[in-house]
Enzyme design. Structure first.
Site, PDB file in Angstrom:
ATOM      1  CD  GLU A  65      36.278  38.967  45.615  1.00 41.86           C
ATOM      2  OE1 GLU A  65      36.359  38.666  44.413  1.00 41.86           O
ATOM      3  OE2 GLU A  65      35.235  39.396  46.153  1.00 41.86           O
TER       4      GLU A  65
ATOM      5  CD  GLU B 246      32.787  38.229  43.609  1.00 41.97           C
ATOM      6  OE1 GLU B 246      32.076  37.374  43.026  1.00 41.97           O
ATOM      7  OE2 GLU B 246      33.966  38.452  43.301  1.00 41.97           O
TER       8      GLU B 246
ATOM      9  CD  GLU C 277      29.041  34.362  38.446  1.00 47.67           C
ATOM     10  OE1 GLU C 277      28.774  33.831  39.558  1.00 47.67           O
ATOM     11  OE2 GLU C 277      30.202  34.488  38.025  1.00 47.67           O
TER      12      GLU C 277
END
Length: 130
Positions: free
Chosen positions: A44, A79, A86
Site C-alpha cells: 500500500e 490496515e 488478525e
C-alpha cells in the site's frame, strides 16, 4: 532442573500530561514498525507513492493532495486495525473457526473498501471529475 519462572509483565498506569503524550508517540511508532512487517502495508505504501506521482502528473491541486493524504492515512489506519484483528484472532483462536474466518474476512473487506476509495479518488482527479 527447572528454570525459575520469569515474573509476568506488569501493566504500568499511564503517565499524566506531557509524559502521556511522549508514551503515546512511542506506542504509535512501535505500531508503525509492526505494520511495516505486513506485506500488504508495504504494498500500500508503494501504491501510495505511485498515486502521488499520478496526482503530480495530472496536475492535481493542493486540495487534491490534501484529500489524498487524508484518504491514504485512513487506509493505513484501517490496515493497522485489520492487522490488530488478525493478531488477536490468531491468539484467541489458533485453530480454524468460522468466527475467526469471519473476523479476518471483515477486516480484509474494510481494507479493500479503503483501497477502492483511494483508487477512485485518484481516478476522479485524473478524469477531472473533482
Amino acid at each position: 532442573m527447572t528454570k525459575p519462572e520469569e515474573p509476568a509483565p506488569q501493566v504500568v498506569p499511564p503517565r499524566p500530561g506531557l509524559g502521556h503524550l511522549i508514551d503515546a508517540t512511542g506506542y504509535s511508532l512501535s505500531g508503525m514498525g509492526r505494520l511495516w512487517r505486513e506485506t500488504a502495508a508495504r504494498q500500500e505504501l508503494i501504491l501510495g507513492a505511485v498515486a502521488l506521482g499520478l496526482l503530480a502528473l495530472f496536475g492535481a491541486s493542493a486540495a487534491h493532495f490534501l484529500g489524498f493524504g487524508v484518504l491514504f492515512a485512513l487506509l493505513l489506519a484501517v490496515e493497522a486495525l485489520n492487522t490488530a484483528i488478525e493478531v488477536l484472532t490468531d491468539r484467541i483462536s489458533p485453530e480454524w473457526s468460522r468466527a475467526a474466518k469471519d473476523a479476518k474476512d471483515l477486516g480484509s473487506l474494510a481494507v479493500g473498501l479503503m483501497v477502492l476509495c483511494n483508487v477512485g479518488f485518484v481516478a476522479a482527479v485524473g478524469l477531472g471529475l473533482v
